[in-house]
Design an enzyme around this catalytic site. Sequence first.
Site, PDB file in Angstrom:
ATOM      1  N   SER A  84       0.865  -1.188   0.000  1.00  0.00           N
ATOM      2  CA  SER A  84       0.000   0.000   0.000  1.00  0.00           C
ATOM      3  C   SER A  84       0.900   1.237   0.000  1.00  0.00           C
ATOM      4  O   SER A  84       2.084   1.148   0.349  1.00  0.00           O
ATOM      5  CB  SER A  84      -0.840  -0.014   1.277  1.00  0.00           C
ATOM      6  OG  SER A  84      -1.461   1.232   1.501  1.00  0.00           O
ATOM      7  N   TYR A  97      -2.046  -0.784  10.282  1.00  0.00           N
ATOM      8  CA  TYR A  97      -2.138  -1.150   8.864  1.00  0.00           C
ATOM      9  C   TYR A  97      -0.808  -0.856   8.164  1.00  0.00           C
ATOM     10  O   TYR A  97      -0.279  -1.691   7.417  1.00  0.00           O
ATOM     11  CB  TYR A  97      -3.270  -0.334   8.228  1.00  0.00           C
ATOM     12  CG  TYR A  97      -3.483  -0.543   6.755  1.00  0.00           C
ATOM     13  CD1 TYR A  97      -4.199  -1.632   6.278  1.00  0.00           C
ATOM     14  CD2 TYR A  97      -2.972   0.358   5.819  1.00  0.00           C
ATOM     15  CE1 TYR A  97      -4.408  -1.820   4.921  1.00  0.00           C
ATOM     16  CE2 TYR A  97      -3.172   0.179   4.462  1.00  0.00           C
ATOM     17  CZ  TYR A  97      -3.887  -0.909   4.019  1.00  0.00           C
ATOM     18  OH  TYR A  97      -4.085  -1.098   2.674  1.00  0.00           O
TER      19      TYR A  97
HETATM   20  N1  LIG Z   1      -8.448   0.061  -1.916  1.00  0.00           N
HETATM   21  C1  LIG Z   1      -7.376   0.752  -1.604  1.00  0.00           C
HETATM   22  O1  LIG Z   1      -7.375   1.980  -1.629  1.00  0.00           O
HETATM   23  C2  LIG Z   1      -6.121   0.041  -1.235  1.00  0.00           C
HETATM   24  C3  LIG Z   1      -4.942   0.785  -1.214  1.00  0.00           C
HETATM   25  C4  LIG Z   1      -3.777   0.135  -0.891  1.00  0.00           C
HETATM   26  C5  LIG Z   1      -3.791  -1.211  -0.605  1.00  0.00           C
HETATM   27  N2  LIG Z   1      -4.974  -1.893  -0.617  1.00  0.00           N
HETATM   28  C6  LIG Z   1      -4.919  -3.319  -0.314  1.00  0.00           C
HETATM   29  O2  LIG Z   1      -5.532  -4.026  -1.377  1.00  0.00           O
HETATM   30  C7  LIG Z   1      -6.010  -5.288  -0.896  1.00  0.00           C
HETATM   31  C8  LIG Z   1      -7.422  -5.465  -1.352  1.00  0.00           C
HETATM   32  O3  LIG Z   1      -8.215  -4.459  -0.713  1.00  0.00           O
HETATM   33  P1  LIG Z   1      -9.549  -3.866  -1.356  1.00  0.00           P
HETATM   34  O4  LIG Z   1      -9.419  -2.414  -1.340  1.00  0.00           O
HETATM   35  O5  LIG Z   1      -9.874  -4.580  -2.623  1.00  0.00           O
HETATM   36  O6  LIG Z   1     -10.561  -4.248  -0.189  1.00  0.00           O
HETATM   37  P2  LIG Z   1     -11.882  -5.104  -0.215  1.00  0.00           P
HETATM   38  O7  LIG Z   1     -12.413  -5.060   1.176  1.00  0.00           O
HETATM   39  O8  LIG Z   1     -12.743  -4.653  -1.304  1.00  0.00           O
HETATM   40  O9  LIG Z   1     -11.309  -6.517  -0.514  1.00  0.00           O
HETATM   41  C9  LIG Z   1     -10.547  -7.203   0.451  1.00  0.00           C
HETATM   42  C10 LIG Z   1     -10.709  -8.670   0.207  1.00  0.00           C
HETATM   43  O10 LIG Z   1      -9.991  -9.360   1.233  1.00  0.00           O
HETATM   44  C11 LIG Z   1     -10.820 -10.399   1.681  1.00  0.00           C
HETATM   45  N3  LIG Z   1     -10.497 -10.730   3.077  1.00  0.00           N
HETATM   46  C12 LIG Z   1     -10.554  -9.942   4.166  1.00  0.00           C
HETATM   47  N4  LIG Z   1     -10.212 -10.636   5.259  1.00  0.00           N
HETATM   48  C13 LIG Z   1      -9.946 -11.902   4.849  1.00  0.00           C
HETATM   49  C14 LIG Z   1      -9.551 -13.088   5.516  1.00  0.00           C
HETATM   50  N5  LIG Z   1      -9.354 -13.139   6.844  1.00  0.00           N
HETATM   51  N6  LIG Z   1      -9.352 -14.207   4.767  1.00  0.00           N
HETATM   52  C15 LIG Z   1      -9.543 -14.193   3.432  1.00  0.00           C
HETATM   53  N7  LIG Z   1      -9.922 -13.102   2.749  1.00  0.00           N
HETATM   54  C16 LIG Z   1     -10.124 -11.967   3.454  1.00  0.00           C
HETATM   55  C17 LIG Z   1     -12.242  -9.866   1.589  1.00  0.00           C
HETATM   56  O11 LIG Z   1     -13.158 -10.923   1.539  1.00  0.00           O
HETATM   57  C18 LIG Z   1     -12.175  -9.101   0.264  1.00  0.00           C
HETATM   58  O12 LIG Z   1     -12.425  -9.963  -0.823  1.00  0.00           O
HETATM   59  C19 LIG Z   1      -5.832  -5.241   0.627  1.00  0.00           C
HETATM   60  O13 LIG Z   1      -4.656  -5.934   0.966  1.00  0.00           O
HETATM   61  C20 LIG Z   1      -5.676  -3.766   0.920  1.00  0.00           C
HETATM   62  O14 LIG Z   1      -4.960  -3.528   2.100  1.00  0.00           O
HETATM   63  C21 LIG Z   1      -6.134  -1.292  -0.939  1.00  0.00           C
END
Ligand SMILES: NC(=O)c1ccc[n+]([C@@H]2O[C@H](COP(=O)([O-])OP(=O)(O)OC[C@H]3O[C@@H](n4cnc5c(N)ncnc54)[C@H](O)[C@@H]3O)[C@@H](O)[C@H]2O)c1
Length: 194
Positions: A84, A97
Amino acid sequence: MKADVSKPEEVKNYVDQTVDRFGTIDYFFNNAGISGSGKFFLDSTIEEINQIVGINLLGALYGARYVSEVMVKNGGGSIVNTSSSAGVIGQDSVVTYSATKHGIVGLTKSLVAEYAKDGLRVNAIAPGPTETPMVKAFYEANPEMKANATRGIPQKRLGTPEEVAELVTFLLTSKAEYINGEVIRIDGGFTNTK
Ligand SMILES: NC(=O)c1ccc[n+]([C@@H]2O[C@H](COP(=O)([O-])OP(=O)(O)OC[C@H]3O[C@@H](n4cnc5c(N)ncnc54)[C@H](O)[C@@H]3O)[C@@H](O)[C@H]2O)c1
């Protein structure tokens, strides 16, 4: 197949079942994660700290542990871990985080140091705010932060899941064959200005 990535036995089970069905694992997008409540660190509970570390860092380590073993045994493979912006710079309201996402960077670089010779490629992506369900929920709970976030991005918009997917696909496949141990930022210039 569903698995809770914070439970090593469930991670091992999905890896074992994948190998039983397909023979090996070529590509692994180690992406599951949660953002946490967005509270300041001194307002966060130990339970929340444990939950974020359990999913974001331990979950990623368990996945890497079991999948790398399969890949190394079978001549190699390609992994993309999700870090991230908060994994490459410090940010308020996301201390735990951020710690887990910096940990993803260490996991990525050090796996390469040990196993690139065995055909393993491991890279990380560092997205800025991207319009996924996680971010929508986070900004609904913290609306003032959405305006702040967009203002701080040189391109003046959030990223899209499709843009991130393009990068992940590129890194996973042989087009990126000589890219290893990198952390690629995809954030509209956000961390570049910090
Ligand atoms: N969206 C952003 O702005 C952003 C920015 C930087 C990093 N990220 C990272 O991207 C990744 C995806 O995030 P997102 O934004 O798509 O969020 P999201 O909540 O839309 O998706 C997260 C996914 O992780 C799964 N998940 C959560 N806990 C879990 C567990 N214990 N076991 C299995 N699956 C689990 C959820 O079911 C979901 O499918 C994450 O690692 C997040 O930290 C997101």
